[in-house]
Each structure stands twice: as structure tokens, then as C-alpha cells.
Design an enzyme around this catalytic site. Structure first.
Site, PDB file in Angstrom:
ATOM      1  CG  HIS A 205     -81.934  27.727  36.496  1.00 43.67           C
ATOM      2  ND1 HIS A 205     -81.146  26.758  37.091  1.00 43.67           N
ATOM      3  CD2 HIS A 205     -81.908  27.461  35.171  1.00 43.67           C
ATOM      4  CE1 HIS A 205     -80.655  25.950  36.172  1.00 43.67           C
ATOM      5  NE2 HIS A 205     -81.094  26.350  34.987  1.00 43.67           N
TER       6      HIS A 205
ATOM      7  CG  ASN B 179     -72.589  20.218  23.043  1.00 49.87           C
ATOM      8  OD1 ASN B 179     -73.805  20.408  23.004  1.00 49.87           O
ATOM      9  ND2 ASN B 179     -72.056  19.163  23.630  1.00 49.87           N
TER      10      ASN B 179
END
Length: 689
Positions: free
Chosen positions: A440, A57
Site C-alpha cells: 500500500h 459509498n
């Protein structure tokens, strides 16, 4: 244990701050993930996994965001939170370095001793006996030496390109004429992070790969003397900026941008604590890396490699394997009749993706009555994808097959280009998206010939059509034949593939045209209800200031508000006179909370439930094509409320946010673990008659 707390370095917001900082909030989410490595109630390999996820991350965040913040600081731009741009950049650099040290301490002081107690040993070269070293030499000769390329650095050879996230050995040698020179050895990504030693007593012993290579440097430089070496790792900026409006071919433009990304600015260099600084300095100068971008790590570099240990075949040290269930509503071989009878909701990964959403698309591809399939693809599996295979079969069978492939999905661009070309070669109509907008949405439309009419079947979800991530990402989706929804999806796909500019959708909330206004209208409706108002928002990120300001206004009117925000949250809850009725929590556990679920109202008056692809960010509401679906089916609404109730009751995986922007772990009843409760609910749905 305070020196291990990964959240300790985060500064609190000052009194009077109106918004939290989005960047600090994202890094705080990553720190909450790392904090799970310290949770003794979790199986050991799960704790190792969370340590690896933290590194992954953080690597992604540094590649995407750090240099943009540096540019803002150089320009003196306003930050998005309560710090100046320069102050924010300085705070973030300090936090990244501090947490790197804490992560190293967690590995050295907590995880490695615990692993050793279970017979899993991470050893250094100096810990090995002669037999172990002989084995490593054999591995070096057979598996490493053919892959390694020693690169000398001198006036006759150009400075080697150092790729992002690569592990490298800087090497100083003495030449035969007595002069000293530098070289670099890249550790190929094809090699495992650790070399496994022979196990004589059932234990598992591992040695970091770079130490095995370092011991073999004399083989790579046989005619010179190796004087010293040091390990470092480079991170490059991965932001891709190009003028879409000037692009003659979007695909070629993005391909060109990907090539440029390989040579992006170096924004971070991680150096092992024992790497001599004077050895590293020439590399830093050539890469034009300032001192503040260098992080000294007192332990192993590239802890993403801990996945190798987390994936060891030691089931007694991991959580029980979860088998996704098939809801009774979709258990038959004929999903069409069941969807015609009423909307069907699925909840992944508790409900099987492969036997629900994926099966819906596969059956559509193979059903001779289906005449058209339209699908949006943002991310799917990086290799073989059954969804892509189904679209290819559909096109080859002569069905009207349309795929909107979003080429600008960050870090998936190359894979999406490959998918687009494969689909085009099979006869699928491929669209790359709209200039200036990312697509998206998570939507699919199937047209089926039934008797003398065409019937449309729709799927609207919160997650990508990705069978791999569907096993660990939590998402919801709805199958429906509702005419209004199907009309809206038809218009949406026409807008994506043609020149339609429809913005009069009947049911769907669509960004960037209608969604922001529709969400604000719903918040204002609750504001008007005052103390009778109720708002629950579950999302990944909530940082849009117009949305936040409207929530603050609702709170001042007495509306009870619960926000379940996985990562970035710029709301400061519980501030007197501003947000006293707002509560914020984050649920972090084995599954990634990814769904967006919104509820407005109370049971005694109109309730409004929505699911969809959009987070509460300006990029989602203003610069992306997004879709949210108001859920009207009573069973679906009840299931959404059940999900929200479980998350709000969680005292095992939850964290709460205070008015200073600090996160606190909720320490309560382990039986309220959201993921375990939702697993049981999925089992109950599967056996329901």
C-alpha cells in the site's frame, strides 16, 4: 426537517463504552456526505453530487462488509465496538433502510423542487405528453431495444444470473394458453440513468430510463400480455478470500477469485415501493435472500445515477472550477536541480499532480541520464494512464524499470491485472506483491547518472499515482535526494522484489516491521511530557485499539490531542477520566481528505512530523506494506503545520465527535472553509519568487 437528517438513526454509545464502533462510524461518514445535500449554502449541483456519492459509498460498504458482519453474528463473535455482533447487524440493517428512506425524501422534497426551480425537471412517464412519449419511443427503438435481452423464467430456461448493482425489471406475463409466467429484463449499464427529452424553452427534462423501458415491455414480449412489472436492484458480497500461500500463480488465483465474485452471495435487494411483493418473491427465493435483506425504497433506485445530473453543463449551479497550481519550486523544466537543492513538498489537488508528481515520473522516463525507475502501483486511472505510459517508455528505452502492482487492491483487481500484463509485455519488471500482505506504499525511486556518480531521487506520498483521483483527493508528497531516505527506499524495493528482510530503516517507518512500534514510542514520549505533550493526527481511519489505548493513556497524562479523522473513528473523546483532552473532528467537502499527517511535540521542544500511506488500523500496521516519512525539511514542516492549522480552524466544513460517538456539524465562519483557504495558499505558493 428532522425527518431528512441522515444522522438521526445512529444510536449513541452507552455510558461506560470505551470504543466507538468502526462500522457505525463508517456509515456515519457516509451519512455526513449525504447531509451536505441539505446544505443550502452549496451550489445545487454540488448537493446533487453528494447525494450520488452517498449511494456509491454505501454500495461499496455493503459489498465489502455486510456479509462479514452477518457471518460474525451467526458465529456469535464479539463485535469491535459496544454492540454484540447480532445487535450490530440488526442496527446496521435498520440504519441502511432508514437512511434510504431519508435519502429518497431529500431527493423528492428538497433536490427535485430546487432543480425544477432551475429548469431541470425529473419527470415520470405519467407526466409526459404525447410528443414526449413519442420521443421516448424513438429513443427506445434506436438506443435501447437492440441492447435489451428479455429472459423468460420457466422450467425450460435456467434462472438468469443477476449481477451486482444491476437494475432489473421483474415482469409477469400471461401466455397465449392463459398461464402466467415470469421474466426479467436487465437495464444495461451502457444506458444513461435518465433519458433527456427535447428542450423547447431552455429547460432540461429527464425521465428515468427504467420507465421508458417499462413502457416498451410490450415490444420485448410481443406475443404475450404484460400484466405487471416492478423494479429491483441486487447487491452481492464482494469479499475475495483465497489461500495465497497455496497459490502457484497469484495473478491466475486472483483472476479466478474475480470470476467467483460475480456469483457472490446476495446481501441486499432494493425494491421500488411500487414493486408488487408477490412479483418479487420468486426472485428472492431463487437468490436465497432473507426478508431482513430486502430494502423498500420510496423513490428512485440507484441514485449513483444522479451523477448524470450533477455533471450537467450548468456552471452557475456548481462550484467554480479549480485549476491546480504549480509551485514555484517545481515550475522549471529541470526538477532535478531544484530537488537536489532541498526537499520539495506538494499538496494535491491544490498543487497540480500532472505538472509535479506525474511530470517527475514522465521526465524520468524520457531523461537519457535516468537509468532506473522503481514505483509502487496500488490504484491508477482505469483507462489510459500517463504513469503507465511513462513506465513503458522507460522500459523500451532500456532503463531498469520496476513496477510493484498490487493485484489485491479491492475493486481494482481487474484493472491492475490488465496493467501488469501491459507492463510485462513492454519489458517492465513487474512484481505482484508479497504473499499475505498488501503493498500500500506510495513510493517512487529514480536513479540518475550525474557525472561520475549515480544519484537517487525519491518521492514518498500519501496518495496513489492516479491522475484522475488526484484532482479530487487531498494528498501530500515529498521529493527528496536525502541519502538516508533513498537508502531506505532501496531496501524497501529490494524487500518487495527479492528476499531481503531489512527492518533497520534509518528514516522511514515501515509496516509491518517498524511502524507500529515507532508510532507507539512517539505517543509514549508525549505521554511522558504530560501537559507539555502535544499530538495531532490526521488520517482516514483510526480504529486500532492499541493506538487508541495509548492515546487514552496520553490524555490521562494531560497531553493535548487533536484527531482529524475523515471516516472511521473508534475513539470516544471527552470522556471523564479517559479522554478528556482529546478532540475529534472530520472535514467533509468538495475534496476527499485523504492525506495522513502526524505531528508529535511542541515548538519549544523536539517536533516530529510524519506523512505516509498508513491509517491507524491493524490492517495497515500489521498486514500491509506501508511507509511513513519523518519530514525534517523546515519548509515542509511549516507547510504541514499550516495544513493542520487550517483544518483545526475550520468552522465551515468541519464536524465534531462527542463522547457518545455522535457527530455534530460545526456552524461558524464560512471564511474558514479549509478547501477555499488551501486553494488560496496554493495560489500564493505558485507566485512566490
Amino acid at each position: 426537517m428532522d425527518h431528512l437528517d441522515p444522522l438521526a438513526p445512529f444510536p449513541p454509545a452507552p455510558d461506560g463504552a470505551r470504543y466507538g464502533d468502526r462500522e457505525l462510524s463508517q456509515l456515519a461518514f457516509n451519512a455526513r456526505v449525504l447531509a451536505l445535500s441539505l446544505d443550502g449554502s452549496l451550489p445545487l449541483l454540488e448537493r446533487v453530487k453528494f447525494c450520488a456519492i452517498y449511494s456509491s459509498n454505501t454500495d461499496e460498504w455493503v459489498q465489502k462488509r455486510l456479509d462479514l458482519l452477518r457471518q460474525d453474528a451467526d458465529l456469535g463473535a464479539d463485535a469491535r465496538g459496544w454492540l454484540s455482533a447480532a445487535g450490530l447487524l440488526g442496527a446496521i440493517r435498520s440504519i441502511l433502510a432508514d437512511v434510504a428512506g431519508r435519502q429518497a425524501a431529500i431527493v423528492a422534497e428538497v433536490l427535485m423542487p430546487a432543480l425544477a426551480g432551475e429548469g431541470i425537471h425529473i419527470l415520470g412517464w405519467d407526466d409526459l405528453d404525447d410528443a414526449d412519449r413519442a420521443h421516448c419511443v424513438q429513443v427506445f427503438d434506436e438506443r435501447m431495444f437492440p441492447l435489451l435481452t428479455p429472459l423468460a423464467i420457466d422450467p425450460g430456461r435456467p434462472f438468469p444470473h443477476i449481477s451486482t448493482l444491476s437494475l432489473n425489471l421483474a415482469v409477469r406475463v400471461r401466455l397465449t394458453d392463459g398461464r402466467r409466467s415470469l421474466a426479467r429484463v436487465k437495464i444495461p449499464h451502457q444506458l444513461d440513468r435518465f433519458v433527456r427529452l427535447p428542450d423547447g424553452d431552455g429547460s432540461q427534462r429527464l425521465v428515468p430510463t427504467e420507465q421508458v423501458i417499462a413502457a416498451g415491455l410490450h415490444r420485448l414480449f410481443p406475443s404475450v400480455e404484460v400484466l405487471e412489472h416492478g423494479l429491483f436492484r441486487v447487491t452481492r458480497h464482494a469479499h475475495q478470500a483465497f489461500a495465497e500461500e497455496e497459490a502457484d500463480d497469484l495473478l491466475e488465483t486472483i483472476e479466478s477469485g474475480l470470476l467467483e465474485r460475480r456469483f457472490g452471495k446476495v446481501v441486499r435487494v432494493e425494491a421500488a415501493a411500487d414493486c408488487p411483493r408477490d412479483l418479487l418473491e420468486p426472485f428472492l427465493e431463487e437468490l436465497e435472500v432473507p426478508d431482513e435483506a430486502v430494502v423498500t425504497v420510496p423513490g428512485l433506485l440507484d441514485l449513483v445515477g444522479l451523477w448524470q445530473i450533477a455533471n450537467l453543463d450548468r456552471p452557475e449551479l456548481a462550484l467554480p472550477r479549480w485549476t491546480p497550481q504549480v509551485p514555484s519550486a517545481l515550475a522549471s523544466e529541470d526538477p532535478w536541480s531544484r530537488i537536489r537543492a532541498g526537499d520539495v513538498m506538494v499538496h494535491h489537488p491544490y498543487d497540480s499532480f500532472s505538472q509535479t508528481t506525474q511530470a517527475f515520473i514522465e521526465r524520468a522516463a524520457d531523461d537519457p541520464k535516468v537509468v532506473a525507475i522503481k514505483l509502487t502501483i496500488y490504484r491508477t486511472t482505469s483507462t489510459d494512464s500517463p504513469i503507465i505510459d511513462a513506465l513503458v517508455r522507460a522500459a523500451e528505452a532500456g532503463k531498469q524499470t520496476v513496477a510493484l502492482v498490487e493485484l489485491k487492491a479491492r475493486f481494482d483487481e481487474e484493472a491492475n491485472i490488465r496493467r501488469a500484463r501491459n507492463l510485462e509485455s513492454a519489458g517492465v519488471h513487474v512484481v505482484y506483491g508479497l504473499i499475505g500482505l498488501k503493498t500500500h506504499t506510495k513510493t517512487c525511486l529514480v536513479v540518475r547518472e550525474e557525472g561520475d556518480r549515480l544519484r537517487r531521487y525519491a518521492h514518498v506520498g500519501t496518495g496513489n499515482y492516479n491522475p484522475a483521483t488526484a484532482r479530487i483527493y487531498e494528498d501530500v508528497g515529498v521529493f527528496t535526494t536525502d541519502p538516508d531516505v533513498c537508502d531506505d527506499l532501496t531496501h524497501l524495493f529490494n524487500m518487495l522484489t527479492g528476499y531481503s528482510a531489512a527492518d533497520d530503516y534509518r528514516r522511514l517507518l515501515v509496516a509491518p516491521t517498524t511502524m507500529r512500534r515507532a508510532l507507539l514510542d512517539r505517543i509514549r514520549r508525549e505521554t511522558a511530557a504530560g501537559a507539555d505533550g502535544r499530538i495531532i493526527i490526521k488520517c482516514n481511519n483510526l480504529v486500532d485499539r492499541q493506538i487508541i489505548d495509548s492515546l487514552y493513556e496520553a490524555s490521562r497524562a494531560g497531553v493535548e490531542i487533536d484527531l482529524i479523522v475523515r471516516s472511521m473513528c473508534a475513539v470516544l473523546p471527552g470522556v471523564e477520566g479517559l479522554s478528556e483532552t482529546i478532540r475529534v473532528r472530520s472535514v467533509v467537502g468538495r475534496f476527499l481528505e485523504h492525506s495522513r499527517i502526524l505531528r508529535f511535540g511542541r515548538p519549544e521542544r523536539d517536533l516530529d512530523y510524519l506523512i505516509g500511506s498508513a491509517d491507524m488500523m491493524s490492517r495497515n500496521l500489521d498486514r500491509r506494506v506501508e511507509a511513513m516519512l519523518p519530514v525534517t525539511d523546515p519548509a515542509g514542516r511549516a507547510q504541514l503545520q499550516q495544513i493542520l492549522d487550517v483544518l483545526l480552524a475550520d468552522e465551515a466544513l468541519a464536524w465534531t465527535l462527542d463522547r457518545r460517538g455522535r457527530w455534530h456539524r460545526v456552524d461558524g465562519d464560512p471564511a474558514t472553509d479549509s478547501h477555499a483557504v488551501l486553494q488560496q495558499l496554493a495560489v500564493d505558493r505558485a507566485v512566490a519568487s
